[in-house]
Design an enzyme around this catalytic site. Structure first.
Site, PDB file in Angstrom:
ATOM      1  N   THR A 149       9.070  94.984  44.525  1.00  0.00           N
ATOM      2  CA  THR A 149       9.415  94.149  45.676  1.00  0.00           C
ATOM      3  C   THR A 149       8.224  93.913  46.595  1.00  0.00           C
ATOM      4  OG1 THR A 149      11.622  95.068  45.591  1.00  0.00           O
ATOM      5  CG2 THR A 149      10.991  94.024  47.643  1.00  0.00           C
ATOM      6  N   THR A 154       9.494 100.692  43.701  1.00  0.00           N
ATOM      7  CA  THR A 154       9.829 102.025  44.212  1.00  0.00           C
ATOM      8  C   THR A 154      10.539 102.910  43.181  1.00  0.00           C
ATOM      9  OG1 THR A 154      11.906 101.210  45.128  1.00  0.00           O
ATOM     10  CG2 THR A 154      10.009 101.281  46.603  1.00  0.00           C
ATOM     11  N   ASP A 155      11.218 102.300  42.220  1.00  0.00           N
ATOM     12  CA  ASP A 155      12.090 103.108  41.347  1.00  0.00           C
ATOM     13  C   ASP A 155      11.346 104.257  40.670  1.00  0.00           C
ATOM     14  OD1 ASP A 155      14.004 101.306  42.047  1.00  0.00           O
ATOM     15  OD2 ASP A 155      14.487 100.632  40.023  1.00  0.00           O
ATOM     16  N   LYS A 188      12.236 109.655  44.935  1.00  0.00           N
ATOM     17  CA  LYS A 188      13.120 108.662  45.568  1.00  0.00           C
ATOM     18  C   LYS A 188      14.533 109.221  45.549  1.00  0.00           C
ATOM     19  CE  LYS A 188      14.619 103.841  45.223  1.00  0.00           C
ATOM     20  NZ  LYS A 188      14.440 102.522  44.595  1.00  0.00           N
TER      21      LYS A 188
HETATM   22  N1  GLU Z   1      13.450  98.067  40.524  1.00  0.00           N
HETATM   23  C1  GLU Z   1      12.256  97.403  40.835  1.00  0.00           C
HETATM   24  C2  GLU Z   1      11.048  98.312  40.818  1.00  0.00           C
HETATM   25  O1  GLU Z   1      11.134  99.487  41.013  1.00  0.00           O
HETATM   26  C3  GLU Z   1      12.266  96.577  42.093  1.00  0.00           C
HETATM   27  C4  GLU Z   1      12.639  97.328  43.329  1.00  0.00           C
HETATM   28  C5  GLU Z   1      11.484  97.862  44.127  1.00  0.00           C
HETATM   29  O2  GLU Z   1      10.376  97.389  44.141  1.00  0.00           O
HETATM   30  O3  GLU Z   1      11.738  98.817  44.794  1.00  0.00           O
HETATM   31  O4  GLU Z   1       9.992  97.791  40.566  1.00  0.00           O
END
Ligand code: GLU
Length: 439
Positions: free
Chosen positions: A103, A179-180, A258
């Site tokens: 994101t 973030t995942d 996380k």
């Molecule tokens: N799930 C995706 C990722 O980890 C998009 C969500 C995000 O950036 O936190 O890349």
């Protein structure tokens, strides 16, 4: 008009002569909704029209036969013109920003609702102009993937790029990351880039930058500031500490996880305090010990062996799961995420003994996350120790897996794998386990 709409939605939109991106009013029996017409999500309900409201949120409006769409204004073609960044101030530190995806590294296309990677230096500076007062930024897109699609080869690519930047004139490196799985990547970089001379800061955002509650800009400002000037030269993760919008935590890369799907304060340091807390008025170092900027003890130690597994035990799990996976994946090592102080069912003992005899490493972590494993308390724990299971102290299961892949790439013999896994190398284990919530 297309936008993925079919049936009734498509008819209502066509009758209004509206196209994706136009401002429309949708009149239904439940109410009237004004917003910009967005594309339908592929898996969204067929009888809903998606609007972006003025507050930035997207909603799905359910329509019936008697609903109406009124076109209010034509869309202007999407024209994102990056504001010309001010000339870089040669007196400021130099920070390299690498984008890997997620994101934080994407920009919303308001016409389609889609996101696309955007991370030239001018994109960054026009999105967050404050950055130009903190550092001279050079930005590059290294990859553009959701972090659930990351694998150890991506970690290796990231590490190689960061290594070359650490040897250049930059003062610090920022990595924009989904973030995942940011915690896994942070752990991977921590083992490969040992005692880095400059900070390596991973940063993400839980809410996209088109949302009013986005954490993207402040996380990035803190990450760049830390990379530019912090005295701590470690691999870490920079994210909101709590719900307030002014404190950002800098977590040690091997201790961070996380813990929430959507909250801005999703990331926590587990079993230790964050390395530091950042606010606009400065950096407050929390860690008792940390690696200092400017040292000459940096070592680049690349390589991961993927023949490793992280297995979460659950009541009733058959040891056959482990046997089958060992065969199919030619495993050289396993991290168990056991219960409580570090247990799995005693039905696993014959399998675990066999694995030990075959030279497969098995380490124990806890699904409790907080606290350390102690396999001497109960007889089942002691039996597991006798079967060859190695307790991994208070190491996060995710970190233990990454470490195992890294260790397997540099140790052939079982005893050496065991020794390295049980030794604290970069702060991943040991120390007083903090009570839950402190991190
Ligand atoms: N799930 C995706 C990722 O980890 C998009 C969500 C995000 O950036 O936190 O890349």
């Amino acid at each position: 008009m297309d936008g993925g709409y079919t049936g009734l939605c498509r008819r209502l939109i066509s009758e209004a002569g509206a196209s994706i991106g136009d401002e429309v009013l949708v009149v239904t029996r439940k109410g009237e909704y004004r917003g910009f017409l967005m594309m339908r999500y592929e898996l969204g309900a067929a009888d809903h029209i998606v609007l972006k409201l003025a507050n930035g949120y997207n909603i799905g409006v359910k329509v019936w036969d008697d609903s109406r769409v009124v076109k209010l204004s034509e869309s202007r073609p999407p024209s994102f013109r990056a504001v010309e960044p001010p000339p870089p101030d040669p007196g400021l530190p130099h920070v390299a920003v690498i984008s890997t995806g997620g994101t934080i590294a994407s920009r919303v296309d308001y016409r389609t609702g889609g996101v696309r990677p955007a991370l030239t230096a001018s994109d960054l500076l026009s999105a967050v102009p404050e950055l130009s007062g903190i550092a001279r930024i050079s930005a590059e897109v290294l990859m553009s993937i959701y972090s659930e699609n990351m694998n150890p080869r991506n970690w290796a690519l990231m590490a190689e790029r960061v290594d070359s930047l650490l040897r250049s004139d930059v003062d610090g490196v920022v990595i924009a990351h989904g973030t995942d799985t940011m915690g896994y990547s942070a752990a991977a970089l921590s083992f490969v880039l040992q005692q880095p001379p400059k900070p390596v800061v991973l940063v993400g955002s839980q809410r996209s930058s088109d949302r009013p509650s986005s954490d993207a800009a402040l996380n990035l400002v803190a990450a760049v500031d830390i990379a530019a000037k912090a005295p701590i030269a470690e691999v870490g993760v920079c994210m909101h500490l709590g719900h307030s919008d002014d404190v950002i935590a800098f977590h040690r890369g091997v201790r961070v996880v996380k813990l929430h799907t959507s909250s801005r304060s999703a990331f926590k340091s587990v079993n230790c305090e964050p390395l530091a807390l950042w606010t606009r008025s400065g950096l407050k170092i929390q860690a008792e010990k940390y690696h200092r900027r400017g040292g000459d003890d940096y070592r680049f130690m690349p390589g991961f062996d993927e023949r490793a597994l992280l297995l979460k035990f659950y009541p009733g799990m058959s040891p056959e799961v482990l046997e089958v996976l060992r065969e199919r994946l030619c495993l050289r090592g396993v991290v168990l995420e056991g219960t409580g102080l570090g247990h799995v069912s005693s039905s696993f003992i014959p399998t675990l003994k066999r694995l030990r005899d075959e030279g497969v490493f098995v380490g124990m972590t806890s699904q409790c996350r907080y606290g350390r494993v102690d396999m001497l308390v109960y007889d089942n724990g002691r039996d597991l120790l006798r079967a060859g299971v190695v307790p991994l102290d208070n190491m996060l299961a995710e970190t233990a897996l990454v470490k195992l892949m890294w260790v397997l790439a540099r140790a052939e013999e079982y005893e050496e794998v065991k020794r390295l896994m049980a030794t604290n190398l970069v702060g991943e284990m040991g120390g007083r386990s903090m009570p839950e919530g402190v991190g």
